[in-house]
Design a protein around this motif. Structure first.
Motif, PDB file in Angstrom:
ATOM      1  N   LYS A 237      11.792  12.946  15.337  1.00 49.15           N
ATOM      2  CA  LYS A 237      10.342  12.991  15.126  1.00 49.15           C
ATOM      3  C   LYS A 237       9.593  12.879  16.451  1.00 49.15           C
ATOM      4  O   LYS A 237      10.122  12.375  17.442  1.00 49.15           O
ATOM      5  N   ASP A 238       8.366  13.364  16.442  1.00 48.25           N
ATOM      6  CA  ASP A 238       7.458  13.138  17.563  1.00 48.25           C
ATOM      7  C   ASP A 238       6.798  11.789  17.304  1.00 48.25           C
ATOM      8  O   ASP A 238       5.688  11.694  16.786  1.00 48.25           O
ATOM      9  N   TYR A 239       7.495  10.737  17.682  1.00 44.77           N
ATOM     10  CA  TYR A 239       7.138   9.394  17.236  1.00 44.77           C
ATOM     11  C   TYR A 239       5.882   8.872  17.935  1.00 44.77           C
ATOM     12  O   TYR A 239       5.706   9.022  19.142  1.00 44.77           O
ATOM     13  N   SER A 240       5.051   8.242  17.143  1.00 44.13           N
ATOM     14  CA  SER A 240       3.857   7.576  17.646  1.00 44.13           C
ATOM     15  C   SER A 240       3.812   6.182  17.037  1.00 44.13           C
ATOM     16  O   SER A 240       3.962   6.018  15.822  1.00 44.13           O
TER      17      SER A 240
ATOM     18  N   ASP B 119      11.135   8.091  21.054  1.00 47.57           N
ATOM     19  CA  ASP B 119      11.869   9.123  20.328  1.00 47.57           C
ATOM     20  C   ASP B 119      12.996   9.696  21.187  1.00 47.57           C
ATOM     21  O   ASP B 119      14.116   9.905  20.701  1.00 47.57           O
TER      22      ASP B 119
ATOM     23  N   GLY C 281       4.890   8.248   9.300  1.00 48.53           N
ATOM     24  CA  GLY C 281       3.780   9.155   9.548  1.00 48.53           C
ATOM     25  C   GLY C 281       3.971  10.113  10.705  1.00 48.53           C
ATOM     26  O   GLY C 281       3.182  11.051  10.873  1.00 48.53           O
ATOM     27  N   SER C 282       4.986   9.906  11.505  1.00 50.24           N
ATOM     28  CA  SER C 282       5.212  10.787  12.661  1.00 50.24           C
ATOM     29  C   SER C 282       5.802  12.118  12.199  1.00 50.24           C
ATOM     30  O   SER C 282       6.657  12.158  11.304  1.00 50.24           O
ATOM     31  N   PRO C 283       5.375  13.227  12.796  1.00 46.14           N
ATOM     32  CA  PRO C 283       5.844  14.551  12.357  1.00 46.14           C
ATOM     33  C   PRO C 283       7.269  14.839  12.829  1.00 46.14           C
ATOM     34  O   PRO C 283       7.697  14.397  13.897  1.00 46.14           O
TER      35      PRO C 283
ATOM     36  N   PHE D  77       1.370   4.391  16.585  1.00 49.07           N
ATOM     37  CA  PHE D  77       0.181   4.231  15.752  1.00 49.07           C
ATOM     38  C   PHE D  77       0.386   4.860  14.378  1.00 49.07           C
ATOM     39  O   PHE D  77      -0.142   4.369  13.378  1.00 49.07           O
ATOM     40  N   ARG D  78       1.151   5.945  14.309  1.00 45.13           N
ATOM     41  CA  ARG D  78       1.437   6.577  13.014  1.00 45.13           C
ATOM     42  C   ARG D  78       2.607   5.928  12.292  1.00 45.13           C
ATOM     43  O   ARG D  78       2.713   6.016  11.069  1.00 45.13           O
ATOM     44  N   GLY D  79       3.499   5.309  13.035  1.00 44.18           N
ATOM     45  CA  GLY D  79       4.659   4.704  12.430  1.00 44.18           C
ATOM     46  C   GLY D  79       5.778   5.709  12.208  1.00 44.18           C
ATOM     47  O   GLY D  79       5.620   6.911  12.460  1.00 44.18           O
TER      48      GLY D  79
END
Length: 337
Positions: free
Chosen positions: A77-80, A304, A87-89, A82-84
């Motif tokens: 994932k493109d981990y963030s 990531d 929620g990361s794409p 803030f998104r967790g």
């Protein structure tokens, strides 16, 4: 005659066989689960103390080893933060493609394999040789004293071990450079020389762990049948011949099991000792996968990419231990499972 054999009580024998099979299957479906549950409950009632003692270990494995596996999807994932994780794409294999096109990561992989190879070549035989030497010592007091001395480094913190090594190789006050000065040579700052990092690291690991690792092999030697040695003495064998012909072949299964475990840890070079001893000047030969993951994940915030590197590390270790176990089972009939 054929008519009597072809039916039972007027019913064709084929139908009798089918009905008997169905009845047997029905009995298994209705009785086996109940009986297995009863046996399981009886077992837990008898051995419940053992499972209570085992419970903290099970909880530790679940919390610290199995639950974190949920985070492995970060590698895809493109981990963030803030998104967790959820929620990361998804980006698929993009991070792995980045890894294998990164020169620093490939260098870390090469260094990891090279250092592990040296550890296997020099570090793995060290506790075996030490155990064989201890087994030949006849003086009990001297043997216990020597064992205590070589066991002690294992119980010293890696931070202290690194401090001892840094002090010993110091160009100003280190004992190594002091000896070099006595010989008339200029002092050398070994820990800033890339070519010296691997010998120092491997030697430090042997000094720290060889004594404690010999305990396993001493236990295996203690289990050798004494009658074998008595027979060898009657046949006129000396201590050297008994070691080669009796002791080593008898502990060979233990050696193979420990070798399989060691191969499974090839990609797990001691992170603490490396990060305490290395510096940017020695990255060329000292930077390993774990330290690269540390810098990318915690220092640069690329969680990531670091997760992808860690997953790659674990996958390689899994393949290595499975291969070593299969080869050992096939050619020596000794394996972990």
């Amino acid at each position: 005659m054929s008519d009597r054999n072809s039916d039972v009580g007027g019913i064709p024998i084929e139908e009798v066989v089918v009905e008997a099979s169905e009845a047997l299957r029905d009995r298994r479906q209705t009785r086996t689960p109940d009986s297995s549950w009863v046996r399981t409950l009886d077992h837990f009632k008898r051995e419940w103390q053992i499972y209570v003692m085992l419970l903290p270990t099970i909880i530790w494995f679940i919390v610290f080893l199995y639950k974190p596996m949920y985070g492995l999807q970060i590698a895809f994932k493109d981990y963030s933060i803030f998104r967790g994780v959820a929620g990361s794409p998804w980006v698929g294999w993009d991070h792995f493609q980045t890894l294998f096109s990164n020169d620093q990561f490939l260098r870390a992989v090469r260094n990891t394999i090279t250092i592990s190879f040296y550890n296997l070549l020099f570090g793995f035989p060290a506790p075996i040789i030490l155990a064989l030497m201890f087994n030949e010592i006849m003086h009990a007091t001297y043997k216990r004293t020597a064992q205590t001395i070589v066991y002690l480094p294992h119980f010293i913190s890696s931070v202290i071990i690194a401090g001892i090594v840094i002090t010993a190789f110091s160009p100003t006050a280190g004992i190594i450079n002091t000896f070099i000065g006595w010989l008339g040579f200029e002092p050398v700052y070994f820990l800033t020389q890339p070519d010296w990092f691997r010998p120092i690291f491997v030697g430090t690991g042997i000094w720290q762990e060889a004594g404690f690792g010999s305990i396993v092999f001493l236990a295996a030697i203690a289990g050798v049948n004494p009658s074998l040695y008595e027979s060898a003495v009657v046949d006129g064998a000396n201590r050297w011949q008994m070691m080669w012909k009796i002791t080593i072949p008898s502990i060979l299964p233990t050696i193979l099991i420990m070798l399989i475990i060691r191969i499974g840890n090839v990609m797990e070079v001691s992170f603490e000792l490396v990060i305490l001893l290395y510096q940017p000047a020695t990255y060329e030969t000292a930077d390993v996968v774990n330290t690269w993951v540390y810098r990318q994940g915690l220092q640069s915030g690329q969680y990531d990419l670091a997760a992808a590197a860690g997953l790659f590390n674990a996958a390689v270790a899994f393949v290595l231990v499975m291969t070593a176990n299969t080869l050992s089972r096939r050619y020596s009939r000794t394996s972990l499972w």
